[in-house]
Design a protein around this motif. Structure first.
Motif, PDB file in Angstrom:
ATOM      1  N   LEU A 329       0.879  -1.171   0.023  1.00 38.82           N
ATOM      2  CA  LEU A 329      -0.054   0.074  -0.060  1.00 38.82           C
ATOM      3  C   LEU A 329       0.816   1.356   0.024  1.00 38.82           C
ATOM      4  O   LEU A 329       0.656   2.193  -0.673  1.00 38.82           O
ATOM      5  CB  LEU A 329      -0.973   0.170   1.283  1.00 38.82           C
ATOM      6  CG  LEU A 329      -1.694   1.546   1.266  1.00 38.82           C
ATOM      7  CD1 LEU A 329      -2.493   1.864   0.298  1.00 38.82           C
ATOM      8  CD2 LEU A 329      -2.477   1.218   2.763  1.00 38.82           C
ATOM      9  N   ARG A 330       1.962   1.232   0.721  1.00 44.12           N
ATOM     10  CA  ARG A 330       2.716   2.440   0.879  1.00 44.12           C
ATOM     11  C   ARG A 330       3.336   2.869  -0.573  1.00 44.12           C
ATOM     12  O   ARG A 330       3.414   3.944  -0.769  1.00 44.12           O
ATOM     13  CB  ARG A 330       3.838   2.304   1.922  1.00 44.12           C
ATOM     14  CG  ARG A 330       3.249   2.195   3.315  1.00 44.12           C
ATOM     15  CD  ARG A 330       2.392   3.314   3.810  1.00 44.12           C
ATOM     16  NE  ARG A 330       1.768   3.126   5.186  1.00 44.12           N
ATOM     17  CZ  ARG A 330       0.836   2.707   5.356  1.00 44.12           C
ATOM     18  NH1 ARG A 330      -0.214   2.453   4.389  1.00 44.12           N
ATOM     19  NH2 ARG A 330       0.209   2.514   6.663  1.00 44.12           N
ATOM     20  N   TRP A 331       4.139   1.692  -1.212  1.00 43.74           N
ATOM     21  CA  TRP A 331       4.541   1.939  -2.386  1.00 43.74           C
ATOM     22  C   TRP A 331       3.371   2.347  -3.592  1.00 43.74           C
ATOM     23  O   TRP A 331       3.704   3.227  -4.278  1.00 43.74           O
ATOM     24  CB  TRP A 331       5.149   0.529  -2.697  1.00 43.74           C
ATOM     25  CG  TRP A 331       6.502   0.194  -2.155  1.00 43.74           C
ATOM     26  CD1 TRP A 331       7.173   1.039  -1.700  1.00 43.74           C
ATOM     27  CD2 TRP A 331       6.799  -1.237  -2.017  1.00 43.74           C
ATOM     28  NE1 TRP A 331       8.452   0.206  -1.218  1.00 43.74           N
ATOM     29  CE2 TRP A 331       8.096  -0.800  -1.311  1.00 43.74           C
ATOM     30  CE3 TRP A 331       6.326  -2.387  -2.045  1.00 43.74           C
ATOM     31  CZ2 TRP A 331       8.776  -2.352  -0.845  1.00 43.74           C
ATOM     32  CZ3 TRP A 331       6.917  -3.783  -1.873  1.00 43.74           C
ATOM     33  CH2 TRP A 331       8.174  -3.418  -1.139  1.00 43.74           C
ATOM     34  N   THR A 332       2.238   1.647  -3.281  1.00 39.92           N
ATOM     35  CA  THR A 332       1.184   2.134  -4.376  1.00 39.92           C
ATOM     36  C   THR A 332       0.793   3.502  -4.237  1.00 39.92           C
ATOM     37  O   THR A 332       0.704   4.355  -5.023  1.00 39.92           O
ATOM     38  CB  THR A 332       0.148   1.182  -4.335  1.00 39.92           C
ATOM     39  OG1 THR A 332       0.396  -0.171  -4.250  1.00 39.92           O
ATOM     40  CG2 THR A 332      -0.836   1.359  -5.370  1.00 39.92           C
ATOM     41  N   GLU A 333       0.676   4.025  -2.964  1.00 42.84           N
ATOM     42  CA  GLU A 333       0.589   5.400  -2.751  1.00 42.84           C
ATOM     43  C   GLU A 333       1.657   6.467  -3.194  1.00 42.84           C
ATOM     44  O   GLU A 333       1.171   7.451  -3.718  1.00 42.84           O
ATOM     45  CB  GLU A 333       0.421   5.694  -1.053  1.00 42.84           C
ATOM     46  CG  GLU A 333      -0.862   5.047  -0.316  1.00 42.84           C
ATOM     47  CD  GLU A 333      -0.902   5.345   0.960  1.00 42.84           C
ATOM     48  OE1 GLU A 333      -1.922   5.654   1.659  1.00 42.84           O
ATOM     49  OE2 GLU A 333       0.054   5.231   1.790  1.00 42.84           O
ATOM     50  N   PHE A 334       2.702   6.045  -3.257  1.00 45.32           N
ATOM     51  CA  PHE A 334       3.754   6.679  -3.988  1.00 45.32           C
ATOM     52  C   PHE A 334       3.658   6.765  -5.300  1.00 45.32           C
ATOM     53  O   PHE A 334       3.649   7.973  -5.985  1.00 45.32           O
ATOM     54  CB  PHE A 334       5.153   5.845  -3.560  1.00 45.32           C
ATOM     55  CG  PHE A 334       6.317   6.637  -4.385  1.00 45.32           C
ATOM     56  CD1 PHE A 334       7.030   7.650  -3.762  1.00 45.32           C
ATOM     57  CD2 PHE A 334       6.690   5.881  -5.390  1.00 45.32           C
ATOM     58  CE1 PHE A 334       7.900   8.234  -4.708  1.00 45.32           C
ATOM     59  CE2 PHE A 334       7.820   6.673  -6.018  1.00 45.32           C
ATOM     60  CZ  PHE A 334       8.484   7.708  -5.909  1.00 45.32           C
ATOM     61  N   TYR A 335       3.392   5.635  -5.995  1.00 42.99           N
ATOM     62  CA  TYR A 335       3.359   5.774  -7.623  1.00 42.99           C
ATOM     63  C   TYR A 335       1.949   6.360  -7.981  1.00 42.99           C
ATOM     64  O   TYR A 335       1.822   7.296  -8.914  1.00 42.99           O
ATOM     65  CB  TYR A 335       3.091   4.253  -8.024  1.00 42.99           C
ATOM     66  CG  TYR A 335       4.642   3.595  -7.925  1.00 42.99           C
ATOM     67  CD1 TYR A 335       5.518   4.028  -8.674  1.00 42.99           C
ATOM     68  CD2 TYR A 335       4.803   2.345  -7.167  1.00 42.99           C
ATOM     69  CE1 TYR A 335       6.886   3.521  -8.457  1.00 42.99           C
ATOM     70  CE2 TYR A 335       5.909   1.854  -7.080  1.00 42.99           C
ATOM     71  CZ  TYR A 335       6.793   2.300  -7.727  1.00 42.99           C
ATOM     72  OH  TYR A 335       8.273   1.745  -7.704  1.00 42.99           O
ATOM     73  N   ALA A 336       0.942   6.356  -6.881  1.00 44.44           N
ATOM     74  CA  ALA A 336      -0.314   7.282  -7.424  1.00 44.44           C
ATOM     75  C   ALA A 336       0.117   8.686  -7.440  1.00 44.44           C
ATOM     76  O   ALA A 336      -0.564   9.588  -7.966  1.00 44.44           O
ATOM     77  CB  ALA A 336      -1.393   6.651  -6.541  1.00 44.44           C
ATOM     78  N   HIS A 337       0.747   9.097  -6.282  1.00 44.72           N
ATOM     79  CA  HIS A 337       1.102  10.364  -5.989  1.00 44.72           C
ATOM     80  C   HIS A 337       1.928  10.943  -7.213  1.00 44.72           C
ATOM     81  O   HIS A 337       1.911  12.121  -7.487  1.00 44.72           O
ATOM     82  CB  HIS A 337       1.753  10.542  -4.424  1.00 44.72           C
ATOM     83  CG  HIS A 337       2.223  12.122  -4.399  1.00 44.72           C
ATOM     84  ND1 HIS A 337       3.547  12.503  -4.700  1.00 44.72           N
ATOM     85  CD2 HIS A 337       1.558  13.021  -3.775  1.00 44.72           C
ATOM     86  CE1 HIS A 337       3.466  13.783  -4.342  1.00 44.72           C
ATOM     87  NE2 HIS A 337       2.227  14.243  -3.763  1.00 44.72           N
ATOM     88  N   GLU A 338       2.894  10.091  -7.455  1.00 47.72           N
ATOM     89  CA  GLU A 338       3.866  10.514  -8.511  1.00 47.72           C
ATOM     90  C   GLU A 338       3.591  10.404  -9.951  1.00 47.72           C
ATOM     91  O   GLU A 338       4.165  10.788 -10.867  1.00 47.72           O
ATOM     92  CB  GLU A 338       5.255   9.841  -8.491  1.00 47.72           C
ATOM     93  CG  GLU A 338       5.830  10.081  -7.086  1.00 47.72           C
ATOM     94  CD  GLU A 338       6.329  11.594  -6.922  1.00 47.72           C
ATOM     95  OE1 GLU A 338       6.686  12.393  -7.921  1.00 47.72           O
ATOM     96  OE2 GLU A 338       6.338  12.162  -5.741  1.00 47.72           O
ATOM     97  N   SER A 339       2.288   9.756 -10.220  1.00 48.02           N
ATOM     98  CA  SER A 339       2.014   9.618 -11.802  1.00 48.02           C
ATOM     99  C   SER A 339       1.738  11.227 -12.266  1.00 48.02           C
ATOM    100  O   SER A 339       1.170  11.911 -11.640  1.00 48.02           O
ATOM    101  CB  SER A 339       0.496   8.906 -11.622  1.00 48.02           C
ATOM    102  OG  SER A 339      -0.128   8.842 -13.013  1.00 48.02           O
ATOM    103  N   CYS A 340       2.296  11.158 -13.396  1.00 49.92           N
ATOM    104  CA  CYS A 340       2.136  12.458 -14.093  1.00 49.92           C
ATOM    105  C   CYS A 340       0.671  12.711 -14.557  1.00 49.92           C
ATOM    106  O   CYS A 340       0.415  13.868 -14.779  1.00 49.92           O
ATOM    107  CB  CYS A 340       3.035  12.673 -15.254  1.00 49.92           C
ATOM    108  SG  CYS A 340       2.888  11.777 -16.592  1.00 49.92           S
ATOM    109  N   GLY A 341      -0.008  11.653 -14.602  1.00 57.11           N
ATOM    110  CA  GLY A 341      -1.579  12.121 -15.202  1.00 57.11           C
ATOM    111  C   GLY A 341      -1.699  11.980 -16.465  1.00 57.11           C
ATOM    112  O   GLY A 341      -2.780  12.354 -17.021  1.00 57.11           O
ATOM    113  N   LYS A 342      -0.512  11.896 -17.412  1.00 57.53           N
ATOM    114  CA  LYS A 342      -0.665  11.920 -18.893  1.00 57.53           C
ATOM    115  C   LYS A 342      -1.672  10.809 -19.521  1.00 57.53           C
ATOM    116  O   LYS A 342      -2.268  11.103 -20.477  1.00 57.53           O
ATOM    117  CB  LYS A 342       0.669  11.898 -19.315  1.00 57.53           C
ATOM    118  CG  LYS A 342       0.789  12.230 -20.993  1.00 57.53           C
ATOM    119  CD  LYS A 342       1.983  12.427 -21.544  1.00 57.53           C
ATOM    120  CE  LYS A 342       2.073  12.643 -23.158  1.00 57.53           C
ATOM    121  NZ  LYS A 342       3.230  13.141 -23.407  1.00 57.53           N
TER     122      LYS A 342
END
Length: 430
Positions: A329-342
């Protein structure tokens, strides 16, 4: 077994200074290289078998050879020092302890690809590292090792140290190029590839810090010397980063193909009284492995054969007290936060993965939602614009593969590793 080349003098009191570096033979490789033809240098690096140390493991010399010649366009070298992968901590200590080996590697690589401008793109949060590399570049200019007519060879090179703005996505090479050009860091559609149309639309080579820092030793030692270390297809030495529940975490330089069991022996083993539960071979974006994989050779082919990726060789070690659902979960929260949204798969998929994993950790999931996690991961994998989306799925799918029972145990009163939970899973201590 250890092969200290990059880290051989990290303990020296003046390891980062020009005086200390030259006392150990620094810049001799650059002097030698600039007496050769650029194509001969490319062939040397090709023959050495050096593969990119930033994650993908693409042959470095081959990447250099993709730069078109005689195109009447400027060529650029870009060093990717935006080290942001969770668990990865090899390039930053390298730049802190020995920045001049990077500067020397930049000179050699730029000359080989016929570039007159080089950029070192460093993660903006590590201000102390930026200042140290800037100082090393200033010292190189002062000695005439950068700028005009380097070593009297007639070769000119300008080196720019650029500070990023703290976006994980800029570790992706084309997003890094957009950031360098002053735009929002987002990955580009390929083709065209950077070797044809990179920085400012011109041919560009993008290499990791460790890849470039390995070049001076290859010039001095030769291709056969470098090939004498490592395995059949993964040549040379490299830096492994051990962190987490180990007695002595840190950087360990060894030939490619060393095993985690051997690295744990070097680092004093797991913390006293505990045993290995799971680990990442190349940072959190690589599928996790378990104690059954202690003897997997840590080279590109060996780790791939075990179902994961060598990546950045960031070995995050977790013992039996760790809840795998919470870690994922902690890792996935990181990737969701860092996704550029493109792209939609990454932007929307990581959001829903976090929502589901939070429910699981709180004990509010359902057995059917395991299939939902896998389905969402499948819809992200291979369908996102860059590797960020793919990496976000790796810890989820691999943790379900190895620890499905632990996921299901969360349905019996919440996280079994929480001290206030009514039940404990697999004898984990309260």
């Amino acid at each position: 077994m250890l092969t200290p080349v990059l880290s051989a003098h990290w303990d020296d009191a003046d390891s980062w200074t020009m005086a200390g570096y030259e006392r150990r033979g620094g810049y001799a490789a650059a002097r030698t290289a600039l007496q050769l033809q650029p194509d001969a240098l490319i062939t040397l690096v090709k023959d050495s078998g050096l593969r990119g140390r930033g994650g993908a493991g693409f042959p470095t010399g081959m990447k250099w050879s993709f730069i078109p010649q005689g195109d009447n366009k400027p060529h650029y070298l870009v060093v990717n020092a935006d080290e942001s992968e969770p668990g990865t901590c090899k390039d930053i200590p390298l730049m802190m302890a020995n920045p001049h080996v990077l500067v020397e590697g930049v000179i050699i690589a730029s000359y080989a690809i016929r570039a007159t401008h080089a950029f070192i793109y460093i993660r903006g949060e590590v201000l102390h590292v930026i200042r140290r590399v800037q100082k090393a570049v200033q010292e190189a200019y002062a000695k005439g090792y950068a700028g005009k007519n380097i070593f009297g060879s007639g070769y000119d090179l300008e080196i720019v140290v650029h500070a990023g703005a703290g976006a994980y996505i800029c570790g992706e090479e084309t997003a890094l190029l957009d950031s360098l050009e002053g735009r929002r860091g987002q990955p580009r559609l390929r083709p065209p590839f950077p070797a044809v149309a990179g920085l400012y639309g011109c041919p560009t080579v993008i290499n990791n810090v460790e890849s470039i820092a390995s070049v001076p030793s290859i010039v001095l030692g030769g291709a056969s010397w470098f090939q004498s270390m490592g395995t059949e297809k993964s040549k040379g030495y490299t830096l492994y980063s051990l962190s987490g529940h180990v007695a002595n975490p840190g950087q360990f330089e060894a030939p490619l193909g060393v095993t985690l069991r051997e690295l744990l022996d070097l680092s004093g083993g797991m913390r006293p009284g505990h045993k290995l539960k799971f680990w990442t071979p190349g940072g959190s974006s690589t599928p996790l492995l378990t104690d059954a994989h202690l003897d997997v050779p840590l080279d590109y082919e060996g780790v791939a054969g075990a179902g994961s990726m060598l990546g950045t060789k960031a070995l995050q070690i977790f013992d039996e007290t760790t809840c795998v659902v919470r870690a994922v979960l902690r890792w996935t929260e990181f990737y969701a936060h860092e996704s550029c949204g493109k792209c939609t798969p990454c932007r929307e998929g990581t959001y829903w993965l976090v929502r589901l994993l939070k429910r699981w950790e709180a004990g509010q999931g359902s057995p059917e939602e395991i299939d939902q996690l896998l389905d969402i991961s499948d819809n992200i994998l291979g369908r996102s614009f860059c590797a960020l989306g793919d990496g976000a799925t790796s810890p989820i799918t691999s943790s379900i593969e190895y620890f499905r029972d632990e996921y299901l145990a969360h349905l019996q009163g919440g996280c079994p590793f929480d001290p206030v939970a009514s039940t404990l899973f697999a004898g984990a201590p309260a």
